[in-house]
Design a protein around this motif. Structure first.
Motif, short mmCIF file in Angstrom:
data_model
loop_
_atom_site.label_atom_id
_atom_site.label_comp_id
_atom_site.label_asym_id
_atom_site.label_seq_id
_atom_site.Cartn_x
_atom_site.Cartn_y
_atom_site.Cartn_z
N UNK A 243 0.79 -1.23 0.00
CA UNK A 243 0.00 0.00 0.00
C UNK A 243 0.83 1.29 0.00
N UNK A 244 2.16 1.24 0.24
CA UNK A 244 2.94 2.49 0.23
C UNK A 244 3.86 2.61 -0.99
N UNK A 245 4.23 1.49 -1.59
CA UNK A 245 5.27 1.57 -2.65
C UNK A 245 4.81 2.37 -3.86
N UNK A 246 3.57 2.18 -4.24
CA UNK A 246 3.08 2.83 -5.46
C UNK A 246 2.39 4.14 -5.13
N UNK A 247 2.52 5.13 -6.02
CA UNK A 247 1.81 6.39 -5.76
C UNK A 247 0.29 6.25 -5.89
N UNK A 248 -0.17 5.17 -6.53
CA UNK A 248 -1.63 4.94 -6.64
C UNK A 248 -1.99 3.63 -5.95
N UNK A 249 -3.23 3.52 -5.49
CA UNK A 249 -3.60 2.33 -4.71
C UNK A 249 -4.37 1.30 -5.52
N UNK A 250 -4.91 0.33 -4.80
CA UNK A 250 -5.61 -0.79 -5.45
C UNK A 250 -6.83 -0.37 -6.26
N UNK A 251 -7.32 0.85 -6.06
CA UNK A 251 -8.50 1.32 -6.78
C UNK A 251 -8.17 1.89 -8.16
N UNK A 252 -6.89 2.12 -8.43
CA UNK A 252 -6.50 2.80 -9.67
C UNK A 252 -6.80 1.94 -10.91
N UNK A 253 -7.48 2.54 -11.88
CA UNK A 253 -7.81 1.79 -13.11
C UNK A 253 -6.77 2.01 -14.20
N UNK A 254 -6.02 3.10 -14.09
CA UNK A 254 -4.99 3.37 -15.09
C UNK A 254 -3.68 2.72 -14.61
N UNK A 259 3.55 1.97 -9.90
CA UNK A 259 5.01 2.09 -9.93
C UNK A 259 5.55 1.68 -8.56
N UNK A 260 6.77 1.16 -8.53
CA UNK A 260 7.41 0.85 -7.25
C UNK A 260 8.49 1.90 -7.00
N UNK A 261 8.33 2.66 -5.95
CA UNK A 261 9.26 3.76 -5.64
C UNK A 261 10.36 3.24 -4.70
N UNK A 262 11.59 3.21 -5.22
CA UNK A 262 12.70 2.61 -4.47
C UNK A 262 12.90 3.24 -3.10
N UNK A 263 12.82 4.56 -3.03
CA UNK A 263 13.09 5.23 -1.75
C UNK A 263 12.02 4.90 -0.71
#
Ligand code: GN1
Ligand code: MG
Length: 343
Positions: A243-254, A259-263
């Motif tokens: 739930x924190x790695x990607x800038x968008x969550x499980x609801x995102x359709x696009x 994305x997986x943010x390394x930092x």
């Protein structure tokens, strides 16, 4: 309706404002504000939590243990009714409980900075660490086999036989994808028999909205303790990754936005280790990456299973909602796997 519940706490409907908080998928939550104080009122979904008394018992046990062993640790225990109960049951209405709203705190819907991810991970690590002396056998299992991937996978295989035939036919590709990843289940089967993986008091729902922050964005405490039960650390670390790695969550359709943010990955690992370093075994420390894989895969399996099961568990807000959620999680899983060497 709700006034009957409020009365049990000595609150009058006429003198409070009630606003729904719509984040969770399972329980129903409201913020209740009076002139001086604010509260969080929750109706427990007793389809999912079959024995709401167990939730109340676990929370009391944890509260008592912390009070005796870590009195400086801030913990938001439920408020008792006038009759001294920590759970209200009213026939026709169901089960309710009330929490104090922590003054000066706020919850977040999304993780915007690695510092926030670090703080949240630190709070979940701290929670487990502070409870490391509590005998896990004393805790009730509020949802049996909740994060047992073996079972979730078996339920998925079962629904392929018994589920909605039209939906099964339509999702052949997604089903194949899920099946390709069965090594993730096999690895979990190994973990379950490996004594280096300890059963600990884990939270099992470590999304960012379950951490309270102060005005300087420092973590105060974790909330939503219904799924606190004996478990593996990969559940908590993994759900943070999910739930924190990607800038968008499980609801995102696009899905392009996934994305997986390394930092953020590093922040989760460091935040968790800042509290748990001395507690974790070597085998556990080597399993941070797997934790993310494990939880993302399990959520994909759960969403797809529910889709094939006519959305009985999660419900849907638009057609094919749970299919989109499952696809979203499969994309996130792929994005994370691609980074194995880097992370
Ligand atoms: C449910 O209700 P909520 O949003 O806190 C689910 C979690 C899932 C999550 C996915 C008891 O949590 O396991 O990760 O949805 N909780 C239960 O959004 O099933
Ligand atoms: Mg929850």
């Amino acid at each position: 309706m709700i006034d009957e519940v409020l009365k049990k706490y000595g609150l009058e409907k006429e003198t409070v404002t009630i606003s729904p908080l719509t984040q969770g998928l399972i329980n129903t939550t409201w913020k209740i504000s009076t002139n001086g104080n604010s509260y969080i009122l929750q109706k427990i979904n007793n389809q999912v939590f079959k024995r709401p008394e167990d939730l109340a018992e676990n929370i009391s046990l944890v509260a008592e243990y912390l009070q005796n062993n870590n009195p400086e640790y801030f913990f938001a225990a439920p408020i008792k009714t006038i009759d001294g109960l920590s759970l209200v049951y009213i026939k026709e209405l169901g089960y309710y409980r009330l929490f104090p709203f922590v003054n000066g705190s706020h919850a977040k819907e999304t993780v915007q900075t690695p510092e926030q991810a670090f703080e949240a991970a630190r709070q979940f690590g701290r929670f487990t660490k502070n409870l490391s002396g509590l005998d896990t056998d004393k805790l009730k299992t509020t949802i049996p086999s909740f994060h047992n991937l073996t079972l979730r996978h078996a339920q998925f295989l079962e629904v392929l036989k018994t589920g909605n035939a039209e939906r099964i036919a339509k999702t052949i590709n997604q089903i194949k994808q899920v099946q390709q990843f069965s090594w993730i289940v096999e690895k979990f089967d190994q973990i379950k028999i490996n004594p280096e993986f300890k059963l600990r008091v884990t939270h099992h729902d470590t999304k960012i909205s379950n951490v309270l922050f102060d005005k300087n964005d420092k973590g105060i405490c974790v909330i939503d303790l219904d799924t606190v039960m004996p478990g593996y650390f990969i559940s908590d670390v993994g759900d943070m990754m999910r739930t924190y790695l990607s800038p968008v969550n499980e609801e995102e359709k696009d899905f392009e936005k996934i994305e997986v943010r390394n930092d953020f990955y590093k922040a989760i690992v460091q935040g968790y280790l800042s509290e748990m370093e001395a507690e974790l075994t070597n085998a556990e420390k080597e399993s941070f990456f797997y934790a993310g894989i494990f939880m993302i895969y399990m959520q994909a399996v759960r969403f797809l299973t529910d889709y094939l099961n006519d959305d009985k568990y999660y419900g849907e807000k638009y057609p094919d909602h749970n299919l989109i959620r499952a696809e979203n999680q499969l994309v996130l899983l792929q994005r994370l796997i691609e980074k194995e060497n880097l992370l």
